[in-house]
Enzyme design. Structure first.
Site, PDB file in Angstrom:
ATOM      1  N   GLU A  58      42.899  42.330  44.003  1.00 52.74           N
ATOM      2  CA  GLU A  58      42.408  42.269  42.514  1.00 52.74           C
ATOM      3  C   GLU A  58      41.976  43.435  41.848  1.00 52.74           C
ATOM      4  O   GLU A  58      42.076  43.979  41.120  1.00 52.74           O
ATOM      5  CB  GLU A  58      41.574  40.776  42.120  1.00 52.74           C
ATOM      6  CG  GLU A  58      42.604  39.505  42.406  1.00 52.74           C
ATOM      7  CD  GLU A  58      43.729  39.261  41.719  1.00 52.74           C
ATOM      8  OE1 GLU A  58      43.736  40.132  40.843  1.00 52.74           O
ATOM      9  OE2 GLU A  58      44.496  38.379  41.756  1.00 52.74           O
ATOM     10  N   HIS A 115      49.616  43.879  34.728  1.00 56.65           N
ATOM     11  CA  HIS A 115      48.720  43.745  35.690  1.00 56.65           C
ATOM     12  C   HIS A 115      49.607  42.698  37.035  1.00 56.65           C
ATOM     13  O   HIS A 115      49.387  43.086  38.061  1.00 56.65           O
ATOM     14  CB  HIS A 115      47.344  42.629  35.325  1.00 56.65           C
ATOM     15  CG  HIS A 115      46.469  42.102  36.515  1.00 56.65           C
ATOM     16  ND1 HIS A 115      45.306  42.924  36.993  1.00 56.65           N
ATOM     17  CD2 HIS A 115      46.643  41.030  37.240  1.00 56.65           C
ATOM     18  CE1 HIS A 115      44.979  42.174  38.012  1.00 56.65           C
ATOM     19  NE2 HIS A 115      45.475  41.182  38.113  1.00 56.65           N
ATOM     20  N   GLU A 116      50.309  41.788  36.444  1.00 51.93           N
ATOM     21  CA  GLU A 116      51.030  40.859  37.279  1.00 51.93           C
ATOM     22  C   GLU A 116      52.066  41.555  37.933  1.00 51.93           C
ATOM     23  O   GLU A 116      52.395  41.379  39.136  1.00 51.93           O
ATOM     24  CB  GLU A 116      51.321  39.617  36.513  1.00 51.93           C
ATOM     25  CG  GLU A 116      50.350  38.856  35.909  1.00 51.93           C
ATOM     26  CD  GLU A 116      49.082  38.518  36.645  1.00 51.93           C
ATOM     27  OE1 GLU A 116      49.350  38.304  38.015  1.00 51.93           O
ATOM     28  OE2 GLU A 116      47.920  38.256  36.334  1.00 51.93           O
ATOM     29  N   GLY A 164      45.017  33.059  33.650  1.00 48.77           N
ATOM     30  CA  GLY A 164      45.814  34.055  32.848  1.00 48.77           C
ATOM     31  C   GLY A 164      47.193  34.096  32.856  1.00 48.77           C
ATOM     32  O   GLY A 164      48.128  33.986  32.124  1.00 48.77           O
ATOM     33  N   ALA A 165      47.362  34.458  34.447  1.00 55.43           N
ATOM     34  CA  ALA A 165      48.706  34.436  34.651  1.00 55.43           C
ATOM     35  C   ALA A 165      48.728  34.445  36.133  1.00 55.43           C
ATOM     36  O   ALA A 165      47.634  34.631  36.872  1.00 55.43           O
ATOM     37  CB  ALA A 165      49.380  35.773  34.309  1.00 55.43           C
ATOM     38  N   MET A 166      49.990  34.275  36.860  1.00 57.43           N
ATOM     39  CA  MET A 166      50.208  34.594  38.524  1.00 57.43           C
ATOM     40  C   MET A 166      51.364  35.164  38.896  1.00 57.43           C
ATOM     41  O   MET A 166      52.382  35.242  38.080  1.00 57.43           O
ATOM     42  CB  MET A 166      50.151  32.885  38.666  1.00 57.43           C
ATOM     43  CG  MET A 166      50.122  32.915  40.192  1.00 57.43           C
ATOM     44  SD  MET A 166      48.662  33.556  41.257  1.00 57.43           S
ATOM     45  CE  MET A 166      49.555  34.011  42.680  1.00 57.43           C
TER      46      MET A 166
END
Length: 866
Positions: free
Chosen positions: A318, A295-296, A259-261
């Site tokens: 996480e 979140h990221e 989804g993303a990093m």
């Protein structure tokens, strides 16, 4: 196939450490040259060789302190050097082929953009390195690329130098002053549109914000940039955490497995979690963009500044960060709707994982392939464990614990035990039993037993807990469960227990059983457990229809009222499965609920959603899937027929003006679209779907109409879908919704339909978003066709995975998940699913990703039959 099992108990500190890394990239589609210079030192008193990780690399040269050396061993997976000084500079030059890297790990070239994904073990595809999260180093990176084709050259940290070369290339040097593990390394090179802004931190520092998107998509990035600023402000206000670099960058790319990093200072996102505007995005899309952006960003502290010692500690970052983004989303939108979303994920997916061969604690003990750690257990159950800590300690004490965690461990790679120890340091509550949540797998079950003494008028309520054996663990211990509980009498009053075990609506269940006594109740006493889903557990609470409706009418917690409706629906579907007719009291009660909540769009919209087949499977064993689907369909049809007038009244009385992403409008749209799907089952109202589609000014109502049209005449649905495709055929992200709707259609020729979708000009087997939209949507959400009695759905997915595994094993390993969860199903489903899993095991060169899941699933079958 021989695969090494990695175990948490075998952890050893690295034999060498790397304090600084200098990287120079000369980008080329097939022959990118990577020059690394590492400052290395021996860690302890030993004579072990330096063993570096690598994958699919071509070694060009190695030098120690400027002197060329020959490695003791070098292949495509490792490089070993011996007879080294205690401290030295290691220079390695490698060559890689980004254009052929379809696994999308390491450095790859897709759609004209160079991009990296290094978590968990992608950095070893870039250069030989100690590719483990407990090796933290300061990075200085120079990227060379063609100026015309790649005007944007990005990496972690702050830009410090740039220039141009005589051959038409240019270069930029980046410096990240914060030591980080290699999995947080990032590089992006391409030609983008750029959105800029600034954020002033609580200490007065101005941070440059930069958002890079595909050309022509600039207007669809504004919401993401605003979301970032909201997240930065919230983290300062809630946790006192301030951003630490001069620049924060986000890049949106379409070809991305994740989804993303959260790469330090340079977040790389799947475009679907960045691009949103009023025309192309649904309410859920806007929500997801804001949530994932947050979140990221939150990872900057919970994951980057403090990271994992090893990958078995993944929930350390996480689970904690998911909890933080959930709290943020609740503050930005609605606590109730957010909590219901989270619980649906737990019940539909995490409980299923617990019951499967892939069951594991939130801190796993062993693994074959690190990419298989990225599970709903580690993320979502991990967040529930953090939430329970928050509940037990309270907001202020929890915040002190977070402060203590950063005070102790800023700049370190640590463990879940270190986090719990920091929390223990700020509270007198003993957390030793609570720590079992980190090591014990499975879903605990709470059973309610009620007794009434006519002579004394006393109600006795016993709560007992047990966690069933799981694939990885046979013996279980009692957990510490914070159980939000409400005791309701026939007049709707909430009563206290005589013993005073319930404090502020919370009971701590830390033994195998606890008993409460209540005197003075008027009529039957109804216990309501797990308010706001206070613990990730199942509840066996034998409430009749009238008691469920009593909870809906009188419970103080809106979550409990929604949950009672879900339990009531489950009961009704079970009655239909058993061939029994539903009593009219059910429909009278539901009409009363709709009338009483007609002005509460949020709660009513949630309460009118019938549990999915995935959720219903979790309360059943030996499931005949087709029989369950038929029973659910029959209930939905009766629901629409019996409640037509009540539903229509709410639908007609509530409307929104021109599109706004505000919570009141979101609630109204949600409720109307749920009702529309019910009404569309009735011939008299089938036209409403087409009417809404034609009148819609937003993607939420457009998709709501298309989903409702699935229950109408097939030709009507296809006409609307044809119009949708014609309108959005040039927008891949929107077209993914079209792909998914087709893939989830319950039609007799669905397999031919899937094959046609794969021939669509916008479908690309190398694009994870397209693959998930078609094959993933079919496997996860088209229950009727995936679980066809002849096994054709299972075979179709398996055939596709046999091919996909060769190019992108990460995505293949995620899509195989429904096949590995055969345990709840009756024959012929389970036998047919296992037959396809056995087929997969025969595949030549099966990836570790798939091999682990498939082999464990079949081994669990053998263990369960012993």
């Amino acid at each position: 196939m021989s695969v090494t099992v990695k175990r948490r108990a075998d952890y050893l500190p690295p034999a060498f450490t790397v304090s600084s890394v200098s990287l120079e990239f000369f980008l080329h589609p097939e022959k990118t040259r990577v020059c690394s210079s590492l400052t290395v030192s021996r860690n302890g008193n030993h004579n072990k060789p330096l063993e570096l990780d690598g994958e699919q690399l071509t070694l060009l040269s190695v030098a120690v302190d400027g002197n060329a050396v020959e490695p003791d061993h070098c292949d495509h997976s490792s490089l070993h050097l011996s007879d080294l000084p205690d401290a030295f500079t290691l220079q390695i030059e490698t060559e890689i082929n980004p254009s052929e890297n379809h696994a999308l790990e390491g450095l790859y070239l897709s759609n004209g953009v160079y991009c990296t994904q290094c978590e968990a073990e992608g950095f070893r595809r870039i250069t030989y390195f100690l590719d483990r999260p407990d090796v933290l180093a300061e990075y200085r990176v120079t990227v060379h690329g063609e100026k015309q084709a790649f005007p944007t050259l990005l990496s972690n940290g702050n830009p410090v130098e740039k220039g141009e070369n005589d051959d038409g290339t240019h270069w930029v040097t980046w410096h990240d002053p914060h030591p980080k593990p290699s999995y947080l390394f990032a590089l992006v090179a391409g030609d983008f549109d750029l959105l800029t802004d600034t954020f002033t931190t609580m200490s007065g520092k101005d941070v440059a914000l930069e958002l890079y998107v595909d050309k022509g998509k600039k207007g669809r990035g504004e919401f993401a940039l605003d979301s970032l600023k909201r997240a930065m402000k919230w983290d300062e206000q809630t946790f006192g955490l301030e951003y630490d670099l001069d620049i924060y960058m986000i890049v949106a790319v379409d070809f991305f497995n994740m989804g993303a990093m959260e790469n330090k200072g340079l977040n790389i996102f799947n475009s679907k979690f960045v691009l949103a505007d009023n025309d192309s995005a649904t309410d859920d899309d806007f929500f997801n963009v804001e949530s994932v952006i947050a979140h990221e960003y939150f990872h900057n502290w919970t994951g980057n500044r403090v990271t994992c010692r090893d990958w078995f500690q993944l929930s350390l970052k996480e689970g904690l960060t998911v909890f933080r983004d959930q709290q943020f989303s609740a503050d930005m939108t609605s606590p109730l709707s957010n909590r219901i979303k989270q619980v649906r994920v737990m019940r539909e997916h995490q409980f299923a994982e617990d019951a499967s061969a892939m069951s594991h604690p939130i801190r796993p003990d062993e693994v074959m392939e690190m990419n298989n750690f990225y599970t709903v257990t580690v993320y979502d159950k991990g967040a529930e464990v953090i939430r329970m800590l928050h509940t037990l300690l309270g907001q202020q004490t929890f915040r002190r614990g977070i402060d203590e965690y950063f005070r102790r461990h800023d700049g370190q790679a640590v463990t879940c035990d270190d986090f719990v120890a920091a929390m223990q340091a700020v509270t007198d509550r003993d957390l030793s039993q609570f720590s079992r949540w980190y090591s014990q797998s499975g879903t605990p079950e709470i059973t309610v037993n009620r007794q009434y003494d006519d002579a004394t008028g006393a109600h006795t309520i016993t709560l007992s807990q047990r966690t069933p054996a799981t694939a990885d663990q046979k013996d279980k211990q009692p957990l510490l469960l914070p159980v939000a509980i409400e005791l309701i009498d026939d007049e709707g009053n909430s009563l206290a227990d005589d013993e005073g075990l319930i404090e502020k609506g919370m009971l701590i269940l830390d033994a195998e059983a606890v008993t409460l006594t209540v005197t003075g109740a008027k009529g039957q006493l109804t216990p309501v457990l797990l308010g706001n889903f206070s613990a990730p557990a199942r509840v066996h609470n034998d409430l009749c229809v009238s008691e469920q409706l009593k909870v809906v009418r009188h419970a103080k917690d809106s979550f409990n009222r929604w949950d009672a409706m879900q339990s009531l629906y489950d009961f009704c579907i079970s009655e239909i499965e058993a061939g029994r007719t539903l009593d009219d009291s059910v429909w009278r009660g539901l009409r009363t609920v709709i009338a009483s909540e007609a002005n509460n769009m949020e709660l009513l919209g949630e309460c009118l959603v019938i549990p999915t087949v995935e959720t219903l499977c979790q309360s059943r064993n030996e499931v005949d899937v087709q029989a369950l689907i038929a029973a659910r369909k029959a209930f939905c049809q009766q629901f629409a027929e019996q409640l037509e007038e009540a539903l229509l009244s709410v639908f007609d009385a509530n409307h929104t003006d021109s599109y706004r992403y505000v919570q009141s409008d979101i609630n109204t749209r949600r409720c109307r679209n749920v009702i529309l799907a019910h009404l569309a089952r009735l011939p008299d109202h089938a036209a409403k779907a087409r009417q809404q589609y034609n009148a819609s000014d937003n993607m939420t109502d457009t998709l709501g109409a298309l989903k409702a049209a699935q229950y109408t005449d097939q030709s009507n649905f296809l006409l609307m879908m044809g119009d949708f495709e014609e309108t959005w055929h040039n927008d891949p992200l929107v077209l993914d919704k079209w792909f998914a709707l087709h893939a989830t259609q319950a039609r007799s020729d669905i397999l031919a339909q899937l094959s046609m979708l794969r021939e669509h000009p916008q479908f690309s087997a190398n694009n994870p978003n397209r693959v998930r939209a078609v094959i993933g949507s079919f496997a996860f959400f088209n229950n009727e066709c995936f679980h066809a009695r002849d096994g054709s759905g299972y075979k179709y997915v398996t055939d596709y995975l046999m091919v996909l595994d060769d190019s992108n094993p990460q995505v293949a390993a995620r899509i195989v998940t429904p096949l590995t969860q055969w345990q709840r199903y009756a024959d012929p489903y389970r036998s047919l699913m296992k037959a396809q899993l056995s087929r997969l095991l025969t595949k030549k060169n099966l990836s570790k990703d798939l091999f682990e899941k498939v082999s464990k699933s079949l081994a669990y079958d053998n263990a369960s039959s012993d």
